[in-house]
Motif scaffolding. Sequence first.
Motif, PDB file in Angstrom:
ATOM      1  N   ALA A  33      -6.407   1.270   4.107  1.00 35.36           N
ATOM      2  CA  ALA A  33      -5.975   0.586   2.790  1.00 35.36           C
ATOM      3  C   ALA A  33      -6.534   1.416   1.911  1.00 35.36           C
ATOM      4  O   ALA A  33      -5.899   1.825   0.552  1.00 35.36           O
ATOM      5  CB  ALA A  33      -6.599  -1.080   2.474  1.00 35.36           C
ATOM      6  N   GLY A  34      -7.819   1.987   1.743  1.00 38.64           N
ATOM      7  CA  GLY A  34      -8.667   2.764   0.914  1.00 38.64           C
ATOM      8  C   GLY A  34      -7.743   3.961   0.544  1.00 38.64           C
ATOM      9  O   GLY A  34      -7.659   4.683  -0.319  1.00 38.64           O
ATOM     10  N   TYR A  35      -7.506   4.696   1.830  1.00 38.66           N
ATOM     11  CA  TYR A  35      -6.813   5.884   2.100  1.00 38.66           C
ATOM     12  C   TYR A  35      -5.332   6.081   1.413  1.00 38.66           C
ATOM     13  O   TYR A  35      -5.170   6.917   0.508  1.00 38.66           O
ATOM     14  CB  TYR A  35      -6.622   6.364   3.427  1.00 38.66           C
ATOM     15  CG  TYR A  35      -6.051   7.763   3.531  1.00 38.66           C
ATOM     16  CD1 TYR A  35      -6.857   8.930   3.452  1.00 38.66           C
ATOM     17  CD2 TYR A  35      -4.693   7.983   3.990  1.00 38.66           C
ATOM     18  CE1 TYR A  35      -6.191  10.105   3.550  1.00 38.66           C
ATOM     19  CE2 TYR A  35      -4.203   9.052   4.236  1.00 38.66           C
ATOM     20  CZ  TYR A  35      -4.693  10.178   3.954  1.00 38.66           C
ATOM     21  OH  TYR A  35      -4.185  11.416   4.012  1.00 38.66           O
ATOM     22  N   ILE A  36      -4.603   4.941   1.544  1.00 41.98           N
ATOM     23  CA  ILE A  36      -3.379   4.886   0.991  1.00 41.98           C
ATOM     24  C   ILE A  36      -3.463   4.612  -0.562  1.00 41.98           C
ATOM     25  O   ILE A  36      -2.686   5.126  -1.308  1.00 41.98           O
ATOM     26  CB  ILE A  36      -2.635   3.766   1.718  1.00 41.98           C
ATOM     27  CG1 ILE A  36      -2.280   4.315   3.376  1.00 41.98           C
ATOM     28  CG2 ILE A  36      -1.401   3.385   0.900  1.00 41.98           C
ATOM     29  CD1 ILE A  36      -1.600   2.907   4.079  1.00 41.98           C
ATOM     30  N   SER A  37      -4.498   3.742  -0.962  1.00 44.07           N
ATOM     31  CA  SER A  37      -4.528   3.458  -2.225  1.00 44.07           C
ATOM     32  C   SER A  37      -4.926   4.766  -3.244  1.00 44.07           C
ATOM     33  O   SER A  37      -4.793   4.897  -4.340  1.00 44.07           O
ATOM     34  CB  SER A  37      -5.486   2.355  -2.591  1.00 44.07           C
ATOM     35  OG  SER A  37      -7.007   2.773  -2.331  1.00 44.07           O
ATOM     36  N   ILE A  38      -5.667   5.540  -2.447  1.00 38.45           N
ATOM     37  CA  ILE A  38      -6.195   6.877  -3.254  1.00 38.45           C
ATOM     38  C   ILE A  38      -5.120   7.881  -2.986  1.00 38.45           C
ATOM     39  O   ILE A  38      -4.533   8.574  -4.017  1.00 38.45           O
ATOM     40  CB  ILE A  38      -7.334   7.373  -2.673  1.00 38.45           C
ATOM     41  CG1 ILE A  38      -8.546   6.442  -2.901  1.00 38.45           C
ATOM     42  CG2 ILE A  38      -7.811   8.761  -3.175  1.00 38.45           C
ATOM     43  CD1 ILE A  38      -9.796   6.736  -2.097  1.00 38.45           C
ATOM     44  N   TRP A  57      -1.952  -3.353   0.002  1.00 37.90           N
ATOM     45  CA  TRP A  57      -2.314  -4.830  -0.030  1.00 37.90           C
ATOM     46  C   TRP A  57      -2.018  -5.472   1.386  1.00 37.90           C
ATOM     47  O   TRP A  57      -2.585  -6.346   2.066  1.00 37.90           O
ATOM     48  CB  TRP A  57      -1.578  -5.546  -1.010  1.00 37.90           C
ATOM     49  CG  TRP A  57      -2.222  -5.646  -2.385  1.00 37.90           C
ATOM     50  CD1 TRP A  57      -1.816  -4.746  -3.292  1.00 37.90           C
ATOM     51  CD2 TRP A  57      -3.650  -6.129  -2.744  1.00 37.90           C
ATOM     52  NE1 TRP A  57      -2.794  -4.684  -4.311  1.00 37.90           N
ATOM     53  CE2 TRP A  57      -3.961  -5.646  -4.035  1.00 37.90           C
ATOM     54  CE3 TRP A  57      -4.463  -6.972  -2.109  1.00 37.90           C
ATOM     55  CZ2 TRP A  57      -5.033  -5.934  -4.617  1.00 37.90           C
ATOM     56  CZ3 TRP A  57      -5.546  -7.056  -2.685  1.00 37.90           C
ATOM     57  CH2 TRP A  57      -5.805  -6.690  -3.940  1.00 37.90           C
ATOM     58  N   ILE A  58      -1.012  -4.800   1.937  1.00 34.87           N
ATOM     59  CA  ILE A  58      -0.571  -5.248   3.653  1.00 34.87           C
ATOM     60  C   ILE A  58      -1.901  -5.107   4.411  1.00 34.87           C
ATOM     61  O   ILE A  58      -2.270  -5.853   5.255  1.00 34.87           O
ATOM     62  CB  ILE A  58       0.535  -4.726   3.927  1.00 34.87           C
ATOM     63  CG1 ILE A  58       1.763  -5.183   3.396  1.00 34.87           C
ATOM     64  CG2 ILE A  58       0.939  -5.114   5.342  1.00 34.87           C
ATOM     65  CD1 ILE A  58       3.134  -4.648   3.470  1.00 34.87           C
ATOM     66  N   PHE A  59      -2.555  -3.848   4.385  1.00 29.38           N
ATOM     67  CA  PHE A  59      -3.657  -3.240   5.119  1.00 29.38           C
ATOM     68  C   PHE A  59      -4.975  -4.305   5.070  1.00 29.38           C
ATOM     69  O   PHE A  59      -5.664  -4.584   5.698  1.00 29.38           O
ATOM     70  CB  PHE A  59      -3.945  -2.067   5.102  1.00 29.38           C
ATOM     71  CG  PHE A  59      -2.924  -1.139   6.020  1.00 29.38           C
ATOM     72  CD1 PHE A  59      -2.834  -1.572   7.251  1.00 29.38           C
ATOM     73  CD2 PHE A  59      -2.075  -0.252   5.375  1.00 29.38           C
ATOM     74  CE1 PHE A  59      -2.053  -0.572   8.251  1.00 29.38           C
ATOM     75  CE2 PHE A  59      -1.393   0.638   6.261  1.00 29.38           C
ATOM     76  CZ  PHE A  59      -1.268   0.422   7.583  1.00 29.38           C
ATOM     77  N   VAL A  60      -4.884  -4.401   3.627  1.00 25.31           N
ATOM     78  CA  VAL A  60      -6.160  -5.284   3.113  1.00 25.31           C
ATOM     79  C   VAL A  60      -5.891  -6.864   3.632  1.00 25.31           C
ATOM     80  O   VAL A  60      -6.838  -7.398   4.328  1.00 25.31           O
ATOM     81  CB  VAL A  60      -6.136  -5.325   1.611  1.00 25.31           C
ATOM     82  CG1 VAL A  60      -7.046  -6.558   1.169  1.00 25.31           C
ATOM     83  CG2 VAL A  60      -6.753  -4.099   1.026  1.00 25.31           C
ATOM     84  N   LEU A  61      -4.787  -7.313   3.741  1.00 22.44           N
ATOM     85  CA  LEU A  61      -4.371  -8.619   4.357  1.00 22.44           C
ATOM     86  C   LEU A  61      -4.915  -8.573   5.773  1.00 22.44           C
ATOM     87  O   LEU A  61      -5.454  -9.468   6.455  1.00 22.44           O
ATOM     88  CB  LEU A  61      -3.115  -9.027   3.922  1.00 22.44           C
ATOM     89  CG  LEU A  61      -2.665 -10.370   4.472  1.00 22.44           C
ATOM     90  CD1 LEU A  61      -3.351 -11.552   3.960  1.00 22.44           C
ATOM     91  CD2 LEU A  61      -1.353 -10.631   4.419  1.00 22.44           C
ATOM     92  N   PHE A  62      -4.519  -7.543   6.437  1.00 24.45           N
ATOM     93  CA  PHE A  62      -4.471  -7.490   7.962  1.00 24.45           C
ATOM     94  C   PHE A  62      -6.156  -7.466   8.333  1.00 24.45           C
ATOM     95  O   PHE A  62      -6.651  -7.915   9.142  1.00 24.45           O
ATOM     96  CB  PHE A  62      -4.099  -6.062   8.372  1.00 24.45           C
ATOM     97  CG  PHE A  62      -2.406  -5.983   8.800  1.00 24.45           C
ATOM     98  CD1 PHE A  62      -1.797  -7.421   8.609  1.00 24.45           C
ATOM     99  CD2 PHE A  62      -1.762  -5.054   8.873  1.00 24.45           C
ATOM    100  CE1 PHE A  62      -0.315  -7.463   8.902  1.00 24.45           C
ATOM    101  CE2 PHE A  62      -0.223  -5.087   9.030  1.00 24.45           C
ATOM    102  CZ  PHE A  62       0.320  -6.373   9.061  1.00 24.45           C
ATOM    103  N   GLY A  63      -6.795  -6.481   7.298  1.00 23.81           N
ATOM    104  CA  GLY A  63      -8.167  -6.644   7.452  1.00 23.81           C
ATOM    105  C   GLY A  63      -9.102  -7.920   7.355  1.00 23.81           C
ATOM    106  O   GLY A  63      -9.988  -8.262   8.137  1.00 23.81           O
TER     107      GLY A  63
END
Length: 102
Positions: A33-38, A57-63
Amino acid sequence: MEAKSDLAKNADQPRKFRISPLNFATAGFFILAGYISINGAKITGSPYEHWSGTITWIFVLFGVVVSLLDIIFRNFFAETKKLWIVELSFITLVAIIFLIVK
């Protein structure tokens, strides 16, 4: 009286942090999520300019979901060995279902 003293003894002991497979999965989702946001989301070289925020946000939700599942499994399985077996079985089952659906 003895129950209170036992609780007091247990409260003073430091808790051990147990590493489990879902800890690694949670960390991986948050790193993605951090990599994709950057850097933005790019699949096969073509950038998804408008979808990077949504994918983040999808990866944050998965996390978050995987983290909650890890907490649930920890409550049911006190031994670390059983916890690893159950969580690895869960990850394998999810991967198999993903490949079947795909």
